[in-house]
Enzyme design. Structure first.
Site, PDB file in Angstrom:
ATOM      1  N   LYS A 198      -5.717  -5.821  -6.400  1.00 36.03           N
ATOM      2  CA  LYS A 198      -6.935  -5.655  -5.599  1.00 36.03           C
ATOM      3  C   LYS A 198      -7.835  -4.631  -6.296  1.00 36.03           C
ATOM      4  CE  LYS A 198      -4.308  -7.183  -1.593  1.00 36.03           C
ATOM      5  NZ  LYS A 198      -4.557  -8.637  -1.709  1.00 36.03           N
ATOM      6  N   HIS A 248      -4.648  -2.286   0.280  1.00 34.71           N
ATOM      7  CA  HIS A 248      -6.123  -2.245   0.266  1.00 34.71           C
ATOM      8  C   HIS A 248      -6.685  -0.838   0.123  1.00 34.71           C
ATOM      9  CE1 HIS A 248      -6.707  -6.510   1.035  1.00 34.71           C
ATOM     10  NE2 HIS A 248      -5.537  -6.394   1.643  1.00 34.71           N
ATOM     11  N   SER A 298      -5.858  -5.058   6.108  1.00 32.04           N
ATOM     12  CA  SER A 298      -6.593  -6.035   5.302  1.00 32.04           C
ATOM     13  C   SER A 298      -7.581  -6.854   6.116  1.00 32.04           C
ATOM     14  CB  SER A 298      -5.591  -6.910   4.573  1.00 32.04           C
ATOM     15  OG  SER A 298      -5.472  -8.165   5.107  1.00 32.04           O
ATOM     16  N   HIS A 324       0.571  -7.653   7.246  1.00 30.48           N
ATOM     17  CA  HIS A 324       0.365  -8.807   6.359  1.00 30.48           C
ATOM     18  C   HIS A 324       1.578  -9.755   6.352  1.00 30.48           C
ATOM     19  CE1 HIS A 324      -0.021 -10.724   2.281  1.00 30.48           C
ATOM     20  NE2 HIS A 324      -1.258 -10.832   2.712  1.00 30.48           N
ATOM     21  N   GLU A 384       0.704  -1.316   7.420  1.00 28.62           N
ATOM     22  CA  GLU A 384      -0.282  -1.211   6.349  1.00 28.62           C
ATOM     23  C   GLU A 384      -0.997   0.119   6.546  1.00 28.62           C
ATOM     24  OE1 GLU A 384      -2.976  -4.614   5.917  1.00 28.62           O
ATOM     25  OE2 GLU A 384      -1.388  -5.948   6.577  1.00 28.62           O
ATOM     26  N   ASP A 429       2.360   0.011   3.408  1.00 30.37           N
ATOM     27  CA  ASP A 429       1.748  -0.879   2.422  1.00 30.37           C
ATOM     28  C   ASP A 429       0.295  -0.442   2.226  1.00 30.37           C
ATOM     29  OD1 ASP A 429       0.610  -2.894   0.969  1.00 30.37           O
ATOM     30  OD2 ASP A 429       1.172  -4.513   2.328  1.00 30.37           O
ATOM     31  N   ASN A 484     -11.276  -8.842  -3.338  1.00 35.29           N
ATOM     32  CA  ASN A 484     -10.679  -7.513  -3.144  1.00 35.29           C
ATOM     33  C   ASN A 484     -10.872  -6.646  -4.382  1.00 35.29           C
ATOM     34  OD1 ASN A 484      -9.555  -8.234  -0.580  1.00 35.29           O
ATOM     35  ND2 ASN A 484      -8.054  -9.442  -1.702  1.00 35.29           N
TER      36      ASN A 484
HETATM   37  C1  LIG Z   1      -1.753  -5.851   3.066  1.00 34.26           C
HETATM   38  C2  LIG Z   1      -1.315  -6.709   1.922  1.00 34.26           C
HETATM   39  N1  LIG Z   1      -0.122  -6.503   1.380  1.00 34.26           N
HETATM   40  C3  LIG Z   1       0.309  -7.247   0.345  1.00 34.26           C
HETATM   41  C4  LIG Z   1      -0.470  -8.258  -0.187  1.00 34.26           C
HETATM   42  C5  LIG Z   1       0.069  -9.054  -1.305  1.00 34.26           C
HETATM   43  O1  LIG Z   1      -0.336  -8.531  -2.522  1.00 34.26           O
HETATM   44  P1  LIG Z   1      -0.456  -9.471  -3.795  1.00 34.26           P
HETATM   45  O2  LIG Z   1      -1.767 -10.174  -3.697  1.00 34.26           O
HETATM   46  O3  LIG Z   1      -0.351  -8.539  -4.955  1.00 34.26           O
HETATM   47  O4  LIG Z   1       0.680 -10.435  -3.741  1.00 34.26           O
HETATM   48  C6  LIG Z   1      -1.732  -8.495   0.358  1.00 34.26           C
HETATM   49  C7  LIG Z   1      -2.664  -9.528  -0.127  1.00 34.26           C
HETATM   50  O5  LIG Z   1      -2.552 -10.324  -0.935  1.00 34.26           O
HETATM   51  C8  LIG Z   1      -2.175  -7.701   1.434  1.00 34.26           C
HETATM   52  O6  LIG Z   1      -3.373  -7.899   1.985  1.00 34.26           O
END
Ligand SMILES: Cc1ncc(COP(=O)(O)O)c(C=O)c1O
Length: 374
Positions: free
Chosen positions: A230, A201, A173, A127, A169, A198, A41
């Protein structure tokens, strides 16, 4: 444990961490320089940017490495405060609060804001960290089919609840598409629901100066969540919104309260990254990245996706593993993504591009994908 692991292996569901070496995220194995990775990512190749390492080293010398305590006890350091001010400015929101990861940000925000008697309406493709946050909140959760605003609207309408939340989101993702943010925002406003988006990405990648999909769509969510791990190439997560949100989360988000603050050098690296990503260097990297996205879409004869994520749906877990290893034999590293990360029967390869890829890398990927499809 062993019996369960054996069963996972028999069902093509066993997961392993493929061992890689640094520093390149697109050429992950110095022993096989021809091997190309298309699954990190690190969309803007910031993880290996020297400015991040320099900022981390300087802050380690000035503030120490570990925060040594919860931010609420004795772990609130200048690097944290500077990063939060930078994130608030970047997102255009009054305040931001940093969590040790995006996972913890999502869990902490949803479980702090929503509770029994509340309703959370959540996209089916959200997610795991959002799903877990919904569960931890003990609110009623209604899951709507992916990006189906009409069903989300209906779900927000029926029943009597203390408070309502609409959670999505922005750039998804695993599907690589974008939520219909203006329609979701209108629906939330109409139904007096709190909109939580969220942008894990999208931040750094989409929108003016990489400010995200909400900024691109002119949508201001009540709570904007992001990760620093990411496109920013560091680690950590954050929630941005009004000042009262920050003060509330400091008091109620258990994943913030009961954990050691993120390491100050990591916070400093994230801030250094943010500055670059929001400026001309970020623009140049985004331009390069999107030229590669167009090149791959063209080579595959597909519509250009909104971001650097290309899901290749394969179906069964066994087939996804097979396709992944056939690509690996051709020098392309893309692990299979299987349930429960994605719904049953939709195992896939999740191809992601980075501004560090070369056009020739994209061509090599397209050739390998065509060969394997045959
Ligand atoms: C959409 C989404 N939100 C949150 C996270 C979590 O973020 P982090 O990797 O910083 O824990 C991820 C992936 O890891 C994700 O794909």
């Amino acid at each position: 444990m062993q019996a369960e692991l054996d069963a996972l292996a028999a069902a093509d569901r066993l997961r392993l961490c493929p061992p890689l070496a640094g520093p390149s995220r697109v050429r992950p194995d110095p022993q096989s320089p021809g091997l190309l990775s298309f699954c990190s990512n690190d969309y803007l190749a910031m993880a290996t940017h020297p400015a991040l390492a320099a900022a981390a080293a300087a802050t380690a010398a000035e503030e120490g490495f570990g925060a040594s305590a919860s931010r609420l006890v004795a772990g609130d350091l200048p690097a944290h405060r500077a990063l939060e001010a930078a994130l608030a400015a970047f997102t255009g929101r009054p305040a931001a609060l940093v969590f040790p990861s995006g996972y913890q940000a999502n869990q902490g925000v949803l479980s702090a804001l929503a509770g029994p008697g509340d309703l959370i309406v959540s996209d089916a493709a959200n997610h795991a960290s959002l799903i877990d946050g919904c569960r931890l909140s003990r609110a009623e959760v209604r899951v709507y089919p992916h990006v189906d605003v009409d069903v989300a609207r209906t779900a927000l309408t029926s029943g009597t609840h203390r408070r309502r939340f609409l959670v999505t989101e922005s750039l998804f993702s695993m599907a690589g598409d974008i939520a219909p943010l203006p329609r979701l925002a209108a629906t939330a406003a109409d139904r007096d629901a709190v909109l939580v988006v969220d942008e894990a990405h999208a931040l750094g990648v989409l929108g003016p100066g990489g400010r995200g999909a909400c900024a691109a769509a002119g949508v201001v969510p009540d709570v904007l969540i992001g990760t620093l791990g990411k496109a920013l190439g560091a680690a950590g997560g954050f929630a941005a919104g009004p000042q009262v949100l920050r003060a509330f989360l400091i008091n109620r988000a258990r994943t913030f309260i009961y954990t050691t603050g993120i390491a100050p050098p990591v916070a400093a690296a994230a801030r250094a990254s943010l500055e670059l990503v929001a400026g001309p260097e970020g623009d140049a990297r985004r331009t390069r990245l999107f030229a590669l996205v167009e090149r791959l879409a063209g080579a595959l004869g597909e519509k250009v996706p909104p971001g650097p994520i290309f899901p290749v749906l394969v179906g069964s877990d066994a087939r996804a593993l097979l396709v992944s290893s056939a690509l690996r034999a051709r020098g392309i590293f893309v692990p299979a993504i299987r349930p429960p990360t994605v719904p049953e029967g939709s195992a896939r390869l999740r191809i992601t591009l980075s501004s560090a890829h070369e056009p020739a890398d994209i061509d090599a990927l397209a050739v390998a994908l065509r060969e394997v499809a045959r």
